[in-house]
Design a protein around this motif. Sequence first.
Motif, PDB file in Angstrom:
ATOM      1  N   PRO A 182      -1.785   2.997   5.439  1.00  0.00           N
ATOM      2  CA  PRO A 182      -0.731   3.180   4.436  1.00  0.00           C
ATOM      3  C   PRO A 182      -0.684   4.598   3.865  1.00  0.00           C
ATOM      4  CG  PRO A 182      -2.563   1.996   3.459  1.00  0.00           C
ATOM      5  CD  PRO A 182      -2.881   2.139   4.922  1.00  0.00           C
ATOM      6  N   THR A 183      -0.405   5.575   4.708  1.00  0.00           N
ATOM      7  CA  THR A 183      -0.255   6.950   4.246  1.00  0.00           C
ATOM      8  C   THR A 183       1.123   7.123   3.604  1.00  0.00           C
ATOM      9  OG1 THR A 183       0.715   7.660   6.347  1.00  0.00           O
ATOM     10  CG2 THR A 183      -1.691   7.747   6.160  1.00  0.00           C
ATOM     11  N   PRO A 184       1.318   8.183   2.818  1.00  0.00           N
ATOM     12  CA  PRO A 184       2.658   8.433   2.249  1.00  0.00           C
ATOM     13  C   PRO A 184       3.747   8.498   3.312  1.00  0.00           C
ATOM     14  CG  PRO A 184       1.021   9.796   1.142  1.00  0.00           C
ATOM     15  CD  PRO A 184       0.306   9.122   2.283  1.00  0.00           C
ATOM     16  N   GLU A 185       3.431   9.119   4.458  1.00  0.00           N
ATOM     17  CA  GLU A 185       4.409   9.197   5.551  1.00  0.00           C
ATOM     18  C   GLU A 185       4.796   7.804   6.031  1.00  0.00           C
ATOM     19  OE1 GLU A 185       4.698  10.682  10.220  1.00  0.00           O
ATOM     20  OE2 GLU A 185       2.784  10.732   9.148  1.00  0.00           O
ATOM     21  N   HIS A 186       3.805   6.951   6.211  1.00  0.00           N
ATOM     22  CA  HIS A 186       4.063   5.600   6.708  1.00  0.00           C
ATOM     23  C   HIS A 186       4.863   4.793   5.698  1.00  0.00           C
ATOM     24  CE1 HIS A 186       2.238   1.668   8.541  1.00  0.00           C
ATOM     25  NE2 HIS A 186       3.538   1.766   8.723  1.00  0.00           N
ATOM     26  N   LEU A 187       4.484   4.870   4.443  1.00  0.00           N
ATOM     27  CA  LEU A 187       5.193   4.109   3.402  1.00  0.00           C
ATOM     28  C   LEU A 187       6.638   4.587   3.263  1.00  0.00           C
ATOM     29  CD1 LEU A 187       2.357   3.904   0.724  1.00  0.00           C
ATOM     30  CD2 LEU A 187       3.137   2.091   2.268  1.00  0.00           C
ATOM     31  N   LYS A 188       6.856   5.875   3.403  1.00  0.00           N
ATOM     32  CA  LYS A 188       8.216   6.414   3.340  1.00  0.00           C
ATOM     33  C   LYS A 188       9.059   5.870   4.489  1.00  0.00           C
ATOM     34  CE  LYS A 188      10.796  10.785   3.234  1.00  0.00           C
ATOM     35  NZ  LYS A 188      10.677  12.278   3.255  1.00  0.00           N
ATOM     36  N   ALA A 189       8.458   5.836   5.703  1.00  0.00           N
ATOM     37  CA  ALA A 189       9.178   5.299   6.858  1.00  0.00           C
ATOM     38  C   ALA A 189       9.462   3.811   6.689  1.00  0.00           C
ATOM     39  CB  ALA A 189       8.372   5.546   8.133  1.00  0.00           C
ATOM     40  N   LEU A 190       8.505   3.084   6.123  1.00  0.00           N
ATOM     41  CA  LEU A 190       8.717   1.659   5.867  1.00  0.00           C
ATOM     42  C   LEU A 190       9.891   1.430   4.916  1.00  0.00           C
ATOM     43  CD1 LEU A 190       5.294  -0.188   5.443  1.00  0.00           C
ATOM     44  CD2 LEU A 190       7.261  -0.977   6.745  1.00  0.00           C
ATOM     45  N   ARG A 191       9.944   2.237   3.869  1.00  0.00           N
ATOM     46  CA  ARG A 191      11.050   2.085   2.918  1.00  0.00           C
ATOM     47  C   ARG A 191      12.391   2.426   3.561  1.00  0.00           C
ATOM     48  NH1 ARG A 191       7.088   4.345  -0.604  1.00  0.00           N
ATOM     49  NH2 ARG A 191       7.912   6.446  -0.244  1.00  0.00           N
ATOM     50  N   ARG A 192      12.377   3.374   4.473  1.00  0.00           N
ATOM     51  CA  ARG A 192      13.629   3.801   5.105  1.00  0.00           C
ATOM     52  C   ARG A 192      14.093   2.839   6.178  1.00  0.00           C
ATOM     53  NH1 ARG A 192      14.806   9.627   8.174  1.00  0.00           N
ATOM     54  NH2 ARG A 192      16.997   9.167   8.686  1.00  0.00           N
ATOM     55  N   PHE A 193      13.159   2.385   7.027  1.00  0.00           N
ATOM     56  CA  PHE A 193      13.543   1.607   8.208  1.00  0.00           C
ATOM     57  C   PHE A 193      13.195   0.121   8.102  1.00  0.00           C
ATOM     58  CE2 PHE A 193      12.622   5.960   9.757  1.00  0.00           C
ATOM     59  CZ  PHE A 193      13.889   6.294  10.213  1.00  0.00           C
ATOM     60  N   GLY A 194      12.377  -0.266   7.102  1.00  0.00           N
ATOM     61  CA  GLY A 194      11.904  -1.641   7.043  1.00  0.00           C
ATOM     62  C   GLY A 194      10.809  -1.870   8.075  1.00  0.00           C
ATOM     63  N   PRO A 195      10.181  -3.032   8.072  1.00  0.00           N
ATOM     64  CA  PRO A 195       9.090  -3.301   9.018  1.00  0.00           C
ATOM     65  C   PRO A 195       9.584  -3.463  10.448  1.00  0.00           C
ATOM     66  CG  PRO A 195       9.532  -5.228   7.660  1.00  0.00           C
ATOM     67  CD  PRO A 195      10.379  -4.130   7.118  1.00  0.00           C
ATOM     68  N   CYS A 196       8.742  -3.054  11.395  1.00  0.00           N
ATOM     69  CA  CYS A 196       9.030  -3.246  12.813  1.00  0.00           C
ATOM     70  C   CYS A 196       8.181  -4.403  13.328  1.00  0.00           C
ATOM     71  CB  CYS A 196       8.764  -1.952  13.587  1.00  0.00           C
ATOM     72  SG  CYS A 196       7.010  -1.606  13.899  1.00  0.00           S
ATOM     73  N   PRO A 197       8.311  -4.792  14.589  1.00  0.00           N
ATOM     74  CA  PRO A 197       7.612  -5.981  15.092  1.00  0.00           C
ATOM     75  C   PRO A 197       6.091  -5.940  15.001  1.00  0.00           C
ATOM     76  CG  PRO A 197       9.442  -5.480  16.535  1.00  0.00           C
ATOM     77  CD  PRO A 197       9.348  -4.341  15.560  1.00  0.00           C
ATOM     78  N   ILE A 198       5.466  -4.774  14.887  1.00  0.00           N
ATOM     79  CA  ILE A 198       4.003  -4.758  14.831  1.00  0.00           C
ATOM     80  C   ILE A 198       3.489  -4.617  13.401  1.00  0.00           C
ATOM     81  CG2 ILE A 198       3.818  -3.818  17.163  1.00  0.00           C
ATOM     82  CD1 ILE A 198       2.821  -1.172  15.717  1.00  0.00           C
ATOM     83  N   HIS A 199       4.358  -4.656  12.406  1.00  0.00           N
ATOM     84  CA  HIS A 199       3.884  -4.608  11.023  1.00  0.00           C
ATOM     85  C   HIS A 199       3.301  -5.961  10.609  1.00  0.00           C
ATOM     86  CE1 HIS A 199       6.108  -0.774  10.366  1.00  0.00           C
ATOM     87  NE2 HIS A 199       5.057  -0.576   9.581  1.00  0.00           N
ATOM     88  N   ARG A 200       2.274  -5.895   9.771  1.00  0.00           N
ATOM     89  CA  ARG A 200       1.617  -7.094   9.250  1.00  0.00           C
ATOM     90  C   ARG A 200       2.389  -7.545   8.009  1.00  0.00           C
ATOM     91  NH1 ARG A 200      -4.642  -4.807   9.562  1.00  0.00           N
ATOM     92  NH2 ARG A 200      -4.620  -4.287  11.797  1.00  0.00           N
ATOM     93  N   ARG A 201       3.262  -8.497   8.197  1.00  0.00           N
ATOM     94  CA  ARG A 201       4.193  -8.857   7.137  1.00  0.00           C
ATOM     95  C   ARG A 201       3.542  -9.617   5.993  1.00  0.00           C
ATOM     96  NH1 ARG A 201       9.884  -8.687   9.555  1.00  0.00           N
ATOM     97  NH2 ARG A 201       9.515  -7.356  11.349  1.00  0.00           N
ATOM     98  N   SER A 202       2.311 -10.062   6.193  1.00  0.00           N
ATOM     99  CA  SER A 202       1.584 -10.717   5.119  1.00  0.00           C
ATOM    100  C   SER A 202       0.854  -9.717   4.223  1.00  0.00           C
ATOM    101  CB  SER A 202       0.566 -11.707   5.698  1.00  0.00           C
ATOM    102  OG  SER A 202      -0.355 -11.034   6.552  1.00  0.00           O
ATOM    103  N   PHE A 203       0.821  -8.445   4.623  1.00  0.00           N
ATOM    104  CA  PHE A 203       0.118  -7.433   3.840  1.00  0.00           C
ATOM    105  C   PHE A 203       0.997  -6.959   2.687  1.00  0.00           C
ATOM    106  CE2 PHE A 203      -3.762  -5.603   6.098  1.00  0.00           C
ATOM    107  CZ  PHE A 203      -4.075  -6.814   6.685  1.00  0.00           C
ATOM    108  N   HIS A 204       0.358  -6.706   1.556  1.00  0.00           N
ATOM    109  CA  HIS A 204       1.073  -6.427   0.315  1.00  0.00           C
ATOM    110  C   HIS A 204       2.068  -5.270   0.464  1.00  0.00           C
ATOM    111  CE1 HIS A 204       1.809  -6.357  -3.974  1.00  0.00           C
ATOM    112  NE2 HIS A 204       1.459  -5.077  -4.040  1.00  0.00           N
TER     113      HIS A 204
END
Length: 223
Positions: A182-204
């Motif tokens: 969960p780096t700032p870069e990763h969190l920024k991409a998550l906010r922009r694109f939403g989760p992809c198929p390999i994201h752990r959707r149960s993680f906070h």
Amino acid sequence: MQRTLLEAPPEDGFDFDHKIRRRGFRLLAGVDEAGRGPLAGPVVAAAVILPEGKDLPGVVDSKKVPAARREALAEEIRQAAVSVSVGVASAEEIDRTDILRATLAAMVRAVGGLEIRPDLVLIDGPYTLPLASPHRGVVKGDARSLCIAAASIVAKVYRDQLMHTYHEQYPDYGFARHKGYPTPEHLKALRRFGPCPIHRRSFHGVCLVKDAVYGPSAGANRP
């Protein structure tokens, strides 16, 4: 299955393995994992059996070794080892069970893939596994056991290579750089694109983004 948790103070260097062998356990398998903390990708476990008396300078806990050196050491470990095996639990399995159960399942798969049955399996951490072989949890094992340290390097390098492959499939997230953590870069991409198929959707961290994108009622199977 019976197991023993080894909680003695850390040994000097890796004398721990030698002391275990002197108790009659000649063929030791070390087991460790990589990838419990990331928001994306699998958790990976490795099991490594090293020949008795083998010295591998530079092999320590993978977190203490630079990435380029880890790759070279992983190759040295594979060439020197009696047997090496890797077990994987996907992000989907992590969400379906939980991260601890998925981690232990990956460890069991890694041990099950060894070509030779060890006399004793040394597991990093206070864990028990459903194994036919005798096994022991070793607190801070990656700093005490050469076999476990070797497994930590193999698991880390294997997982990093997987995340490079996922980067090619999902380049928007930067997986090759942060490996799903969960780096700032990763969190920024998550906010922009939403989760992809390999994201752990149960993680906070992923749940927060998913709710923001889809709404709090979005199901676990929502893309």
